[in-house]
Design a protein around this motif. Structure first.
Motif, PDB file in Angstrom:
ATOM      1  N   ALA A  35       0.875  -1.171  -0.093  1.00  0.00           N
ATOM      2  CA  ALA A  35       0.042  -0.165   0.257  1.00  0.00           C
ATOM      3  C   ALA A  35       0.889   1.415   0.112  1.00  0.00           C
ATOM      4  O   ALA A  35       0.536   2.020  -0.810  1.00  0.00           O
ATOM      5  CB  ALA A  35      -0.817   0.223   1.161  1.00  0.00           C
ATOM      6  N   ASP A  36       1.939   1.334   0.811  1.00  0.00           N
ATOM      7  CA  ASP A  36       2.712   2.381   0.713  1.00  0.00           C
ATOM      8  C   ASP A  36       3.376   2.631  -0.543  1.00  0.00           C
ATOM      9  O   ASP A  36       3.493   3.612  -1.133  1.00  0.00           O
ATOM     10  CB  ASP A  36       3.805   2.174   1.808  1.00  0.00           C
ATOM     11  CG  ASP A  36       3.420   2.301   3.567  1.00  0.00           C
ATOM     12  OD1 ASP A  36       2.257   2.899   3.558  1.00  0.00           O
ATOM     13  OD2 ASP A  36       3.979   2.056   4.146  1.00  0.00           O
ATOM     14  N   TYR A  37       3.965   1.442  -1.219  1.00  0.00           N
ATOM     15  CA  TYR A  37       4.735   1.614  -2.375  1.00  0.00           C
ATOM     16  C   TYR A  37       3.474   2.147  -3.517  1.00  0.00           C
ATOM     17  O   TYR A  37       3.998   3.031  -4.325  1.00  0.00           O
ATOM     18  CB  TYR A  37       5.135   0.156  -2.927  1.00  0.00           C
ATOM     19  CG  TYR A  37       5.874   0.117  -4.228  1.00  0.00           C
ATOM     20  CD1 TYR A  37       6.922   0.572  -4.381  1.00  0.00           C
ATOM     21  CD2 TYR A  37       5.148  -0.278  -5.260  1.00  0.00           C
ATOM     22  CE1 TYR A  37       7.598   0.533  -5.503  1.00  0.00           C
ATOM     23  CE2 TYR A  37       5.743  -0.537  -6.442  1.00  0.00           C
ATOM     24  CZ  TYR A  37       6.924   0.074  -6.725  1.00  0.00           C
ATOM     25  OH  TYR A  37       7.441  -0.170  -7.789  1.00  0.00           O
ATOM     26  N   LEU A  38       2.541   1.576  -3.401  1.00  0.00           N
ATOM     27  CA  LEU A  38       1.402   2.066  -4.507  1.00  0.00           C
ATOM     28  C   LEU A  38       0.963   3.503  -4.422  1.00  0.00           C
ATOM     29  O   LEU A  38       0.871   4.248  -5.219  1.00  0.00           O
ATOM     30  CB  LEU A  38       0.140   1.097  -4.463  1.00  0.00           C
ATOM     31  CG  LEU A  38       0.520  -0.422  -4.989  1.00  0.00           C
ATOM     32  CD1 LEU A  38      -0.689  -0.999  -4.907  1.00  0.00           C
ATOM     33  CD2 LEU A  38       1.005  -0.509  -6.502  1.00  0.00           C
ATOM     34  N   ASN A  39       0.958   3.905  -3.067  1.00  0.00           N
ATOM     35  CA  ASN A  39       0.282   5.373  -2.903  1.00  0.00           C
ATOM     36  C   ASN A  39       1.670   6.106  -3.136  1.00  0.00           C
ATOM     37  O   ASN A  39       1.354   7.249  -4.009  1.00  0.00           O
ATOM     38  CB  ASN A  39       0.309   5.573  -1.086  1.00  0.00           C
ATOM     39  CG  ASN A  39      -1.135   4.834  -0.816  1.00  0.00           C
ATOM     40  OD1 ASN A  39      -1.876   4.877  -1.671  1.00  0.00           O
ATOM     41  ND2 ASN A  39      -1.237   4.688   0.592  1.00  0.00           N
ATOM     42  N   GLN A  40       2.919   5.767  -3.096  1.00  0.00           N
ATOM     43  CA  GLN A  40       3.974   6.624  -3.619  1.00  0.00           C
ATOM     44  C   GLN A  40       3.777   6.655  -5.035  1.00  0.00           C
ATOM     45  O   GLN A  40       4.189   7.737  -5.543  1.00  0.00           O
ATOM     46  CB  GLN A  40       5.291   6.174  -2.999  1.00  0.00           C
ATOM     47  CG  GLN A  40       6.610   6.905  -3.574  1.00  0.00           C
ATOM     48  CD  GLN A  40       6.512   8.311  -3.101  1.00  0.00           C
ATOM     49  OE1 GLN A  40       6.291   8.549  -1.932  1.00  0.00           O
ATOM     50  NE2 GLN A  40       6.958   9.231  -3.919  1.00  0.00           N
ATOM     51  N   LYS A  41       3.765   5.507  -5.599  1.00  0.00           N
ATOM     52  CA  LYS A  41       3.459   5.518  -7.116  1.00  0.00           C
ATOM     53  C   LYS A  41       2.297   6.278  -7.632  1.00  0.00           C
ATOM     54  O   LYS A  41       2.446   7.235  -8.642  1.00  0.00           O
ATOM     55  CB  LYS A  41       3.333   4.247  -7.852  1.00  0.00           C
ATOM     56  CG  LYS A  41       4.729   3.235  -7.518  1.00  0.00           C
ATOM     57  CD  LYS A  41       5.920   4.114  -8.469  1.00  0.00           C
ATOM     58  CE  LYS A  41       7.318   3.438  -8.101  1.00  0.00           C
ATOM     59  NZ  LYS A  41       8.355   3.968  -8.673  1.00  0.00           N
ATOM     60  N   LYS A  42       1.424   6.187  -6.957  1.00  0.00           N
ATOM     61  CA  LYS A  42      -0.058   7.053  -7.297  1.00  0.00           C
ATOM     62  C   LYS A  42       0.744   8.644  -7.129  1.00  0.00           C
ATOM     63  O   LYS A  42       0.102   9.335  -8.084  1.00  0.00           O
ATOM     64  CB  LYS A  42      -0.870   6.683  -6.297  1.00  0.00           C
ATOM     65  CG  LYS A  42      -2.253   7.525  -6.521  1.00  0.00           C
ATOM     66  CD  LYS A  42      -3.440   7.228  -5.635  1.00  0.00           C
ATOM     67  CE  LYS A  42      -4.760   7.790  -5.806  1.00  0.00           C
ATOM     68  NZ  LYS A  42      -5.628   7.434  -4.785  1.00  0.00           N
ATOM     69  N   GLU A  43       1.336   8.861  -6.243  1.00  0.00           N
ATOM     70  CA  GLU A  43       1.600  10.589  -5.882  1.00  0.00           C
ATOM     71  C   GLU A  43       2.586  10.812  -7.113  1.00  0.00           C
ATOM     72  O   GLU A  43       2.282  11.991  -7.806  1.00  0.00           O
ATOM     73  CB  GLU A  43       2.179  10.840  -4.599  1.00  0.00           C
ATOM     74  CG  GLU A  43       1.320  10.710  -3.646  1.00  0.00           C
ATOM     75  CD  GLU A  43       0.108  11.482  -3.469  1.00  0.00           C
ATOM     76  OE1 GLU A  43       0.214  12.804  -3.741  1.00  0.00           O
ATOM     77  OE2 GLU A  43      -0.995  11.154  -3.143  1.00  0.00           O
ATOM     78  N   ASP A  44       3.416  10.009  -7.380  1.00  0.00           N
ATOM     79  CA  ASP A  44       4.361  10.419  -8.544  1.00  0.00           C
ATOM     80  C   ASP A  44       3.371  10.546 -10.060  1.00  0.00           C
ATOM     81  O   ASP A  44       3.785  11.350 -10.558  1.00  0.00           O
ATOM     82  CB  ASP A  44       5.265   9.260  -8.836  1.00  0.00           C
ATOM     83  CG  ASP A  44       6.357   9.183  -7.411  1.00  0.00           C
ATOM     84  OD1 ASP A  44       6.241  10.083  -6.820  1.00  0.00           O
ATOM     85  OD2 ASP A  44       7.092   8.135  -7.382  1.00  0.00           O
ATOM     86  N   ALA A  45       2.611   9.805 -10.246  1.00  0.00           N
ATOM     87  CA  ALA A  45       1.839   9.667 -11.308  1.00  0.00           C
ATOM     88  C   ALA A  45       0.978  10.899 -11.448  1.00  0.00           C
ATOM     89  O   ALA A  45       0.970  11.533 -12.466  1.00  0.00           O
ATOM     90  CB  ALA A  45       0.843   8.761 -11.504  1.00  0.00           C
ATOM     91  N   LYS A  46       0.401  11.452 -10.314  1.00  0.00           N
ATOM     92  CA  LYS A  46      -0.484  12.629 -10.177  1.00  0.00           C
ATOM     93  C   LYS A  46       0.475  13.861 -10.496  1.00  0.00           C
ATOM     94  O   LYS A  46       0.114  14.703 -11.194  1.00  0.00           O
ATOM     95  CB  LYS A  46      -0.706  12.717  -8.936  1.00  0.00           C
ATOM     96  CG  LYS A  46      -2.201  11.983  -8.450  1.00  0.00           C
ATOM     97  CD  LYS A  46      -2.797  12.201  -7.123  1.00  0.00           C
ATOM     98  CE  LYS A  46      -3.977  11.503  -6.782  1.00  0.00           C
ATOM     99  NZ  LYS A  46      -4.401  11.869  -5.319  1.00  0.00           N
ATOM    100  N   GLU A  47       1.657  13.968 -10.089  1.00  0.00           N
ATOM    101  CA  GLU A  47       2.832  14.810 -10.262  1.00  0.00           C
ATOM    102  C   GLU A  47       3.103  14.988 -11.937  1.00  0.00           C
ATOM    103  O   GLU A  47       3.071  15.994 -12.405  1.00  0.00           O
ATOM    104  CB  GLU A  47       4.000  14.598  -9.481  1.00  0.00           C
ATOM    105  CG  GLU A  47       3.905  15.113  -8.194  1.00  0.00           C
ATOM    106  CD  GLU A  47       5.214  14.956  -7.371  1.00  0.00           C
ATOM    107  OE1 GLU A  47       6.473  15.244  -8.002  1.00  0.00           O
ATOM    108  OE2 GLU A  47       5.262  14.893  -6.025  1.00  0.00           O
ATOM    109  N   VAL A  48       3.423  13.725 -12.433  1.00  0.00           N
ATOM    110  CA  VAL A  48       3.598  13.835 -13.802  1.00  0.00           C
ATOM    111  C   VAL A  48       2.370  14.167 -14.687  1.00  0.00           C
ATOM    112  O   VAL A  48       2.606  14.999 -15.783  1.00  0.00           O
ATOM    113  CB  VAL A  48       3.967  12.372 -14.039  1.00  0.00           C
ATOM    114  CG1 VAL A  48       4.051  11.974 -15.898  1.00  0.00           C
ATOM    115  CG2 VAL A  48       5.352  11.879 -13.676  1.00  0.00           C
ATOM    116  N   ALA A  49       1.261  13.751 -14.253  1.00  0.00           N
ATOM    117  CA  ALA A  49      -0.091  14.029 -14.892  1.00  0.00           C
ATOM    118  C   ALA A  49      -0.233  15.777 -14.947  1.00  0.00           C
ATOM    119  O   ALA A  49      -0.725  16.300 -15.789  1.00  0.00           O
ATOM    120  CB  ALA A  49      -1.235  13.301 -14.488  1.00  0.00           C
ATOM    121  N   LYS A  50      -0.053  16.117 -13.686  1.00  0.00           N
ATOM    122  CA  LYS A  50      -0.149  17.551 -13.589  1.00  0.00           C
ATOM    123  C   LYS A  50       0.865  18.402 -14.316  1.00  0.00           C
ATOM    124  O   LYS A  50       0.266  19.311 -15.053  1.00  0.00           O
ATOM    125  CB  LYS A  50       0.007  18.071 -12.214  1.00  0.00           C
ATOM    126  CG  LYS A  50      -0.279  19.405 -11.733  1.00  0.00           C
ATOM    127  CD  LYS A  50      -0.113  19.696 -10.279  1.00  0.00           C
ATOM    128  CE  LYS A  50      -0.417  21.148 -10.083  1.00  0.00           C
ATOM    129  NZ  LYS A  50       0.275  22.196 -10.280  1.00  0.00           N
TER     130      LYS A  50
END
Length: 195
Positions: free
Chosen positions: A168-183
């Motif tokens: 869950a921690d790993y996926l949350n970090q990847k989710k945040e990274d993906a949000k930054e890239v998308a933004k």
């Protein structure tokens, strides 16, 4: 005889110039290659091999060099260009794999660390599971099959819980990274539209 020069693997003189290779100089500048050459030169079998190669050069190649000067003049520009291209390729290798410029010991340590990574991870996992089992066995209290069975079940639950928490921690970090890239991409696209 003009071709019977003494020396060890003397470079050919063509049109009054000694040939030099940027590629060979570049390769021998790598610490791994330089240390390997030193090891071969300091090894008795390596010394013997070098001596035999020098004798073969002096007996077979050196006598032919004066006769090859004429034809070599025609292919010398191509050889020089090939040498430049090979040196350029090594420059790209230097940029892509900067470890080749590192000290031999550091390269060796990096390779060993990478090679033994699965074993280290397996050992750490084994220690984690056994320490978790030991803790759960103590919590269950008592000796015997019942306490051991409870410890096995609770160990499985604890290990699964910890694994899912890590995931869950790993996926949350990847989710945040993906949000930054998308933004960033959205902002870049919006900026293009505005300009």
């Amino acid at each position: 005889m003009p071709h019977a020069e003494n020396g060890s693997m003397a470079q050919a003189t063509v049109n009054g110039e000694k040939s030099s290779s940027q590629f060979v100089a570049h390769v021998t500048s790598y610490p791994v290659v330089s240390d390997s050459i030193d090891a071969i030169e300091n090894n008795p079998y390596g010394k013997k091999g070098i001596e035999l190669a020098n004798e073969g050069y002096n007996k077979v190649v050196a006598p032919v060099i004066p006769y090859a000067q004429g034809p070599y003049g025609y292919i010398a520009p191509y050889v020089h260009k090939a040498d430049q291209l090979a040196d350029g390729g090594l420059n790209k290798v230097d940029g892509t794999f900067p470890i080749v410029k590192q000290d031999t010991e550091k390269i060796r340590d990096s390779i060993f660390n990478l090679a033994f990574l699965p074993l280290r991870l397996a050992n750490q996992s084994k220690e984690y599971v056994f320490s978790t089992y030991g803790n759960e066995y103590k919590k269950c209290g008592g000796d015997g099959y019942i306490a051991g069975g409870k410890a096995v079940i609770t160990t499985g639950l604890v290990v699964t819980s910890d694994s899912l928490a890590w995931l869950a921690d790993y996926l949350n970090q990847k989710k945040e990274d993906a949000k930054e890239v998308a933004k960033e991409k959205k902002d870049a696209a919006q900026e293009k539209v505005n300009n």
